[in-house]
Scaffold this motif. Sequence first.
Motif, PDB file in Angstrom:
ATOM      1  N   GLU A   1      -7.471  17.234 -40.104  1.00 14.94           N
ATOM      2  CA  GLU A   1      -6.859  18.341 -39.381  1.00 14.94           C
ATOM      3  C   GLU A   1      -5.426  17.971 -39.044  1.00 14.94           C
ATOM      4  N   ILE A   2      -4.492  18.870 -39.337  1.00 13.72           N
ATOM      5  CA  ILE A   2      -3.070  18.605 -39.138  1.00 13.72           C
ATOM      6  C   ILE A   2      -2.546  19.522 -38.038  1.00 13.72           C
ATOM      7  N   TYR A   3      -1.786  18.947 -37.100  1.00 14.71           N
ATOM      8  CA  TYR A   3      -1.301  19.669 -35.928  1.00 14.71           C
ATOM      9  C   TYR A   3       0.222  19.578 -35.828  1.00 14.71           C
ATOM     10  N   ALA A   4       0.807  20.650 -35.324  1.00 16.95           N
ATOM     11  CA  ALA A   4       2.214  20.640 -34.926  1.00 16.95           C
ATOM     12  C   ALA A   4       2.254  20.426 -33.420  1.00 16.95           C
ATOM     13  N   CYS A   5       3.035  19.446 -32.958  1.00 15.79           N
ATOM     14  CA  CYS A   5       3.047  19.061 -31.549  1.00 15.79           C
ATOM     15  C   CYS A   5       4.448  19.187 -30.954  1.00 15.79           C
ATOM     16  N   VAL A   6       4.502  19.697 -29.727  1.00 16.30           N
ATOM     17  CA  VAL A   6       5.765  19.772 -28.983  1.00 16.30           C
ATOM     18  C   VAL A   6       5.543  19.179 -27.601  1.00 16.30           C
ATOM     19  N   ALA A   7       6.655  18.803 -26.953  1.00 16.97           N
ATOM     20  CA  ALA A   7       6.546  18.133 -25.656  1.00 16.97           C
ATOM     21  C   ALA A   7       6.189  19.100 -24.535  1.00 16.97           C
ATOM     22  N   GLU A   8       6.633  20.358 -24.651  1.00 21.46           N
ATOM     23  CA  GLU A   8       6.365  21.341 -23.610  1.00 21.46           C
ATOM     24  C   GLU A   8       6.479  22.737 -24.197  1.00 21.46           C
ATOM     25  N   ARG A   9       5.974  23.729 -23.466  1.00 20.95           N
ATOM     26  CA  ARG A   9       5.964  25.104 -23.962  1.00 20.95           C
ATOM     27  C   ARG A   9       7.359  25.600 -24.306  1.00 20.95           C
ATOM     28  N   SER A  10       8.350  25.207 -23.490  1.00 19.25           N
ATOM     29  CA  SER A  10       9.708  25.682 -23.722  1.00 19.25           C
ATOM     30  C   SER A  10      10.283  25.162 -25.033  1.00 19.25           C
ATOM     31  N   ALA A  11       9.671  24.096 -25.597  1.00 19.19           N
ATOM     32  CA  ALA A  11      10.147  23.561 -26.872  1.00 19.19           C
ATOM     33  C   ALA A  11       9.724  24.430 -28.052  1.00 19.19           C
ATOM     34  N   LEU A  12       8.830  25.397 -27.816  1.00 22.54           N
ATOM     35  CA  LEU A  12       8.419  26.318 -28.887  1.00 22.54           C
ATOM     36  C   LEU A  12       9.489  27.393 -29.066  1.00 22.54           C
ATOM     37  N   ASN A  13      10.677  26.962 -29.462  1.00 20.19           N
ATOM     38  CA  ASN A  13      11.781  27.891 -29.650  1.00 20.19           C
ATOM     39  C   ASN A  13      11.709  28.529 -31.035  1.00 20.19           C
ATOM     40  N   ALA A  14      12.736  29.324 -31.376  1.00 14.70           N
ATOM     41  CA  ALA A  14      12.710  30.072 -32.631  1.00 14.70           C
ATOM     42  C   ALA A  14      12.651  29.145 -33.842  1.00 14.70           C
ATOM     43  N   LYS A  15      13.349  28.019 -33.793  1.00  9.63           N
ATOM     44  CA  LYS A  15      13.358  27.082 -34.922  1.00  9.63           C
ATOM     45  C   LYS A  15      11.976  26.475 -35.151  1.00  9.63           C
ATOM     46  N   VAL A  16      11.353  26.032 -34.061  1.00 14.17           N
ATOM     47  CA  VAL A  16      10.040  25.406 -34.178  1.00 14.17           C
ATOM     48  C   VAL A  16       8.995  26.429 -34.620  1.00 14.17           C
ATOM     49  N   ARG A  17       9.054  27.627 -34.059  1.00 19.32           N
ATOM     50  CA  ARG A  17       8.115  28.675 -34.470  1.00 19.32           C
ATOM     51  C   ARG A  17       8.297  29.028 -35.940  1.00 19.32           C
ATOM     52  N   ALA A  18       9.538  29.058 -36.393  1.00 25.46           N
ATOM     53  CA  ALA A  18       9.796  29.356 -37.805  1.00 25.46           C
ATOM     54  C   ALA A  18       9.148  28.304 -38.699  1.00 25.46           C
ATOM     55  N   LEU A  19       9.268  27.020 -38.320  1.00 26.97           N
ATOM     56  CA  LEU A  19       8.656  25.952 -39.111  1.00 26.97           C
ATOM     57  C   LEU A  19       7.139  26.068 -39.121  1.00 26.97           C
ATOM     58  N   ILE A  20       6.543  26.283 -37.937  1.00 23.28           N
ATOM     59  CA  ILE A  20       5.088  26.369 -37.852  1.00 23.28           C
ATOM     60  C   ILE A  20       4.562  27.530 -38.695  1.00 23.28           C
ATOM     61  N   GLU A  21       5.188  28.689 -38.566  1.00 22.40           N
ATOM     62  CA  GLU A  21       4.747  29.854 -39.336  1.00 22.40           C
ATOM     63  C   GLU A  21       4.936  29.630 -40.835  1.00 22.40           C
ATOM     64  N   PHE A  22       6.016  28.969 -41.216  1.00 23.25           N
ATOM     65  CA  PHE A  22       6.259  28.663 -42.625  1.00 23.25           C
ATOM     66  C   PHE A  22       5.168  27.733 -43.166  1.00 23.25           C
ATOM     67  N   LEU A  23       4.846  26.677 -42.408  1.00 19.72           N
ATOM     68  CA  LEU A  23       3.837  25.727 -42.870  1.00 19.72           C
ATOM     69  C   LEU A  23       2.457  26.375 -42.930  1.00 19.72           C
TER      70      LEU A  23
END
Length: 307
Positions: free
Chosen positions: A274-296
């Motif tokens: 199982e592969i996970y995307a991890c961030v340090a806090e909710r505020s780190a889920l910015n547009a760039k990170v969301r774009a990467l997660i959705e792309f993957l």
Amino acid sequence: MNVLGLINSFIRVVEGGSIAAAARAQGMSAAAVSQNLSRLETHLGVRLLSRTTRSMALTESGTRYYEKVRHIPRDLELASQAATGTSEPHGALCIATTAAFGRHVLAPLMPAFKAAYPRIDIELISTDRRVDHRLEGVDVSLRIGAQLDERLIARRIASRPFVVCASPAYLERAGVPETPEALKHHACLVFRYPTDGRFLPWGFVRDGQRFDAQLNAEFIGDDIDMLAQIAVNGGGIARLASFVAQPLIDSGRLVRLFDGNRRTQACAEPEPMEIYACVAERSALNAKVRALIEFLEAHLDAGGKAH
């Protein structure tokens, strides 16, 4: 005076834990970051950080100031998007990934991601050690389930099979194990975590029940590709992610074991990765990170869910 630049350096120092970490995150020299801090303190007329040669800590004024300014970079990004009428992700994106996943899966996808989001500047850190998001300026890390850190927020983005396999030469010499229980009588190639020295367990599922196989660890390594090459050359049985194993199986250099062909009631299948995307806090889920997660998620064809 660029007060916003000074504030950004201050935030980076606090979140990174040191001037050196802030300098790496900003692509600046440590001397320049230190100068920015001094200028900000002079501008405010208060001491924000108590610094010695060995330690650094927020003063009472610094703590109050940090709580007021920590959201400024994110607020400015949102304001810029509102003013320009675009929400296109942009800016620097630092991605930490496990070595094998980064080499075999992530790297081949990066040109397509960059083409889809040309305004995102990508930095990749490929390592199996535990990374500190704040200290190393990491926006998002990609980890397998066994590497999850309870201090991080994790979202499942993909699942990939594990494959237990060995070379034809090894199987001809040592015989073919029919069940996971037989692995204790074979030479096993085991991955050791660089972070804490633990072996990565070989999990199996039989009739809906998970269990770890007992292993005879004849070779131990901290690099999956190295273990794969030992297996190819007859060193023993390896458990590899499918994206590492499949090309070697297709070429005939490795043979898949426990492949779901239930010849006996004792057969079991390897537990998936199982592969996970991890961030340090909710505020780190910015547009760039969301774009990467959705792309993957789209390119790996696996839905994500919160963990």
